[in-house]
Design an enzyme around this catalytic site. Structure first.
Site, short mmCIF file in Angstrom:
data_model
loop_
_atom_site.label_atom_id
_atom_site.label_comp_id
_atom_site.label_asym_id
_atom_site.label_seq_id
_atom_site.Cartn_x
_atom_site.Cartn_y
_atom_site.Cartn_z
N LEU A 154 -31.47 -20.00 -42.92
CA LEU A 154 -32.84 -20.21 -43.33
C LEU A 154 -33.26 -21.56 -42.75
CD1 LEU A 154 -32.79 -19.15 -47.12
CD2 LEU A 154 -33.80 -17.87 -45.22
N ASP A 155 -34.51 -21.68 -42.37
CA ASP A 155 -34.99 -22.94 -41.81
C ASP A 155 -34.85 -24.08 -42.82
OD1 ASP A 155 -35.66 -21.67 -39.48
OD2 ASP A 155 -37.78 -21.46 -39.97
N TYR A 156 -34.85 -25.28 -42.31
CA TYR A 156 -34.71 -26.50 -43.12
C TYR A 156 -35.71 -26.54 -44.28
CZ TYR A 156 -34.35 -31.60 -43.94
OH TYR A 156 -34.17 -32.85 -44.49
N THR A 181 -37.35 -23.85 -45.50
CA THR A 181 -37.44 -22.56 -46.18
C THR A 181 -36.45 -22.50 -47.34
OG1 THR A 181 -38.12 -21.43 -44.15
CG2 THR A 181 -37.20 -20.06 -45.88
#
Length: 242
Positions: free
Chosen positions: A100-102, A104
């Site tokens: 998951l993105d930083y 998110t």
């Protein structure tokens, strides 16, 4: 630490020469990462998958984690930022299943089982991932229809499984959209909305398959039960047949 091909041969799975062929032909995973070059070294705690077969002896562990914002989905970070591994006390060599993105938040699995990782991530298994996105501006019906029909992301047509407008906040000029995908390319959800001119302000992954965040707060985790793991395998088989 010993060379990967020796570890495979020592397990009795095949000869060292055959093990080298598996590596060169990109049929070997170590801790969920594809290995295609000779020379990699491993130890007894590493999870090794050869041509879909697990040869490691360590006990498998499976966790559901509620990832907070500003946490890296990695086993380490050269910039010193907090990673998902920092929340765990297991003595096993865990790693996140996908990313998951930083910025998110939401659900992510961690495990030491490469076969399980491949099952969850491979697009052919069609494991749905449900996201809730807060968008800047109010998305219109035309844009939702365009997303449903498929948009081009990195030169590939991406068709979400489901897109639904959940709510509108006219005062703050924002809206909430639920979107379900099953392939999970890098930044895919954000790029989908960007393709129709919508900026994602916040993004949260609500569920993977039938597993959600029920009972967990941000930064907390729980073990997946063996029954749940088996059900996920069964779930992937069912979705492939549909």
């Amino acid at each position: 630490m010993i060379r990967l091909q020796k570890a495979i041969a020592d397990s009795g799975f095949c000869s060292r020469r055959k093990a080298e062929e598996y590596i060169i032909n990109k049929k070997v995973f170590v801790n969920g990462s594809l290995i295609s070059e000779l020379g990699v070294k491993v130890d007894e705690n590493d999870e090794i998958i050869v041509d879909g077969n697990s040869i490691s002896k360590q006990d498998k562990e499976y966790y559901v984690f509620y990832k907070p914002r500003s946490v890296i989905c990695s086993t380490n970070d050269d910039k010193g930022r907090k990673t998902v591994i920092d929340f765990f006390e297991s003595n096993k060599r865990l790693y996140p299943v996908g990313r998951l993105d930083y910025d998110t938040t939401g659900i992510i699995f961690l495990t030491n089982d490469g076969e399980f990782t491949n099952m969850i991530l491979h697009p052919k298994n069609k494991i749905p991932k449900v996201y809730i996105a807060k968008l800047e501006g109010i998305i219109d019906g035309y844009s939702i229809k365009k997303i449903k029909n498929g948009v081009i992301i990195d030169k590939v047509k991406v068709i979400p499984d489901r897109v639904k407008l959940k709510s509108i906040d006219k005062k703050n000029n924002t809206c909430i959209v639920e979107i379900t995908i099953h392939d999970g390319k890098n930044h895919e959800v954000k790029k989908i909305f960007e393709s129709v001119g919508c900026n994602v302000i916040k993004l949260k992954r609500e569920s993977i398959g039938f597993i959600d965040l029920t009972g967990l707060k941000s930064g907390e985790y729980r073990r997946l039960t063996i029954k749940e793991v088996k059900q996920l395998y069964a779930y992937s088989n069912d979705t492939k047949r549909k």
